[in-house]
Write a protein that holds these residues in place. Structure first.
Motif: not given
Lengths: 381, 313
Positions: B247-255
């Motif tokens: 549901x949350x933002x995640x800008x990190x492609x690797x984690x």
């Protein structure tokens, strides 16, 4: 020469215009979501200055399992993530069976399941847990299972367990059958064919429903309490709670079983308890659970109900589902343990249970059960 | 240059001949041809309408149902902490953009280099095998690509791993063959004379490829890349498997889990809360956003085609 210049100018204008649009889009999209607090990863204390008592929790917690818990989990996650803005909790409603196996293999840090691990399974090895530390299993979500149907102009029907068993076993094929008519004087039943909808996936809801039938109508239901619907029985298969709901809604004459929170606009069956017919309700579910005993022979942190389906307690609705949260007794990762413990505490807190009741129509845990469960949660490390 | 028709018909004899030709034509044949023409035209029109009907119907449904939630909130908020109404798909939009770009970063160099090899260098059994494999790869079901990425990342990082980059790897598997095929076609279209001219001027083969062949084919290759992106941007199954949803933002492609628009649509439909209409509305709006996304990509591909094409000339 002049033509060439004009063309170049046109090209530049076109480019800059599209470039501007891209830029504007980038500005809109690159910002943080308006409803999320910016995560300050290097100074975690800064994120919860307004909640002095809360420790600086951080990280991502991933669990999954029972799809019946979806709505309740949504309420708990919303509340929890508001308090701890640096924590992200995800819940995959994959179904109880997948949830338990993913928890065993270490894919989920915690699992939600409608059927607890058996005593032998609980003694086994779990990839994310320290060996031999046992499990913490707690009931968190008590909800009636509705037997819902789609008949125009019939909002409710009285059925006894034997008739329900016969319908789902394919022995009663039409809605104007004598057994149904006898229990429903004055209701005009159409001669529509009955389509019995069941879960195609391995499901805790199926487990509880078949357990109810096996206990209360053992003569008509000979397939026992099973999570996977018996292959020999005909009927329509549907995936997960939402699939069952969709299947019932779309076909007149369909009947199926699903978590009561998802049966809001469908006709539902009042089941026969003792000599009365009882409609599903949170209070009825709570009464049925309160009248049941805990399973014996389990560890103190392994709180599992042995539901009494045959009870005749007044107003009780014994077709009830008790869904559990499962965690390791001891995690290999201390931060995960902290996250799981705090999250579980939130789920069983008064606020958490009330939020679930509002969102999913479940019955809040009573105070006796809450203290028992809280003790178990405090053992997670 | 042949004389104009008018001049031909000027001579009386010719005109007579024409008239005879027309009059001598059997009447029955003429009518039969006209009827055949009408029937064929009717059949073609009917087939066209049949093909376009579902498309129009889908578009109409998505637009009319999707407009409900096309608002500022939808594009500025994630679903974190949202129960029932409200919330948005910003996290899914960002996830889709990031995962798609990452997939393109993997597929485009591999695809173009493979195409250059096939067109400029590849001879014999190895090149033929490669072409066959590319053809087979085009037909890979997307879930198989997802399973490949899942197995790869599970072996490396343990069970239950979910990351945007795993989704990008799965999608690049689907995108690479599209890029190879289209780039190959475009490179083959470059006239041999250009290559010969370049080499006649003393340019080595690699300079010919980088300075003559690739720029000439640039517009076509760009269109192919855009086509590949459109192919993968709506993929659900592999992302559901390896990128998960959150549901949350995640800008990190690797984690950590990363939402994407197709998975967002699926989870909104599949995991409805009590206020089911709010979840349905969000799913429709996300579907509309996805279609708009593909539409914009197609437009961009056409513009790139025009722009780069002009430059090459």
């Amino acid at each position: 020469m002049r033509e060439c210049l004009a063309q170049a100018m046109r090209m530049i204008t076109k480019l800059s215009r599209s470039g501007m649009a891209v830029l504007a889009l980038g500005v809109i999209l690159s910002g943080c979501a308006a409803n999320e607090a910016p995560v300050v990863s290097d100074s975690p204390v800064a994120t919860n200055t307004n909640t002095n008592t809360a420790p600086a929790l951080q990280g991502t917690l991933v669990g999954g399992g029972a799809s019946s818990q979806t709505a309740a989990q949504e309420a708990w996650r919303a509340g929890f993530q508001t308090t701890y803005s640096a924590v992200t909790v995800d819940y995959d409603p994959t179904g109880s069976g997948t949830g338990r196996s993913s928890f065993s293999s270490g894919g989920f840090a915690f699992a939600g399941t409608d059927d607890a691990f058996s005593v032998e399974e609980a003694a086994g090895a779990f990839a994310g847990c320290s060996a031999g530390t046992g499990l913490v299993e707690i009931p968190v979500y008590i909800s009636p299972i509705a037997v819902a149907f789609n008949l125009p102009d019939v909002p409710t029907l009285n059925l006894d367990p034997a008739t329900i068993a016969k319908i789902f076993a394919g022995k009663i094929k039409s809605w104007d059958d004598k057994a149904i008519a006898a229990a429903n004087p004055g209701v005009k039943l159409p001669n529509t064919a009955i389509t019995a909808v069941h879960r195609s996936d391995k499901s805790g809801t199926t487990g509880n429903f078949t357990d109810y039938l096996a206990e209360t109508a053992s003569a008509e239901w000979t397939w026992g309490a099973v999570e996977q619907w018996p292959e020999k029985l005909a009927g329509e298969a549907a995936d997960k709670t939402q699939g069952v709901r969709e299947a019932i809604t779309s076909a007149a004459g369909a009947i199926g079983y699903l978590d009561a929170s998802q049966a809001a606009d469908l006709g539902t069956v009042a089941i026969k308890v003792g000599s009365d017919y009882v409609q599903h309700s949170a209070e009825g579910a709570a009464a049925a659970v309160a009248a049941s005993k805990l399973e014996t022979g389990r560890a103190a942190t392994d709180i599992v109900f042995d539901l009494d389906r045959k009870q005749t307690t007044s107003k009780a609705y014994p077709l009830v589902l008790v869904s559990y949260l499962v965690a390791c007794g001891q995690y290999q990762d201390a931060n995960t343990a902290e996250l799981v413990r705090t999250y579980f505490e939130h789920a069983v807190s008064t606020a958490g249970q009330q939020a679930a009741a509002n969102q999913a129509g479940s019955a809040p845990l009573n105070s006796e059960l809450t203290s028992l469960v809280s003790d178990a949660i405090s053992k997670i490390k | 240059m042949p004389p104009p028709v008018a001049n031909v018909l000027k001579s009386r004899a010719d005109a007579d001949e024409w008239r005879n030709l027309i009059n001598d034509r059997p009447r029955g044949l003429d009518r039969r041809r006209r009827i055949t023409n009408k029937v064929a035209l009717g059949a073609i029109t009917a087939a066209f309408c049949l093909a376009i009907a579902p498309l129009v119907s889908v578009l109409w449904t998505v637009v009319s149902a999707g407009l409900n939630r096309i608002d500022v909130e939808f594009f500025t908020q994630s679903m974190r902490g949202v129960i029932g109404e409200g919330g948005g798909a910003l996290h899914a939009i960002m996830g889709t953009i990031q995962i798609t770009l990452a997939a393109a970063v993997i597929s485009v160099p591999v695809g173009i280099l493979a195409a250059v090899y096939l067109v400029e260098y590849g001879r014999g059994a190895f090149a033929r095998t490669l072409t066959l494999l590319v053809d087979v790869m085009t037909g890979i079901p997307s879930i198989v690509a997802g399973l490949f990425a899942f197995a790869l990342f599970s072996l490396a990082f343990g069970p239950g791993v979910r990351a945007g980059v795993a989704g990008a790897v799965a999608l690049s598997l689907l995108m690479t063959p599209v890029v190879i095929r289209s780039a190959e076609e475009m490179l083959r279209l470059v006239p041999t004379e250009l290559r010969e001219a370049s080499q006649a001027l003393g340019a080595p083969k690699y300079r010919t490829i980088t300075d003559v062949v690739l720029p000439t084919a640039a517009s076509g290759i760009t269109a192919g890349v855009m086509l590949g992106i459109s192919r993968i941007v709506g993929e659900t199954a592999p992302l559901l498997l390896v990128a998960g949803f959150t549901d949350s933002m995640n800008y990190n492609l690797f984690s950590g889990r990363m939402a994407s628009l197709p998975v967002f649509i699926y989870s909104q439909w599949q995991n409805k809360g009590v206020d089911a209409a709010a979840y349905d509305d969000r799913a429709w709006s996300a579907a509309l956003t996805l279609i708009a996304f593909v539409f914009v990509l197609n437009l961009a591909s056409r513009m790139a085609n025009r722009f780069l094409g002009a430059k090459a000339r």
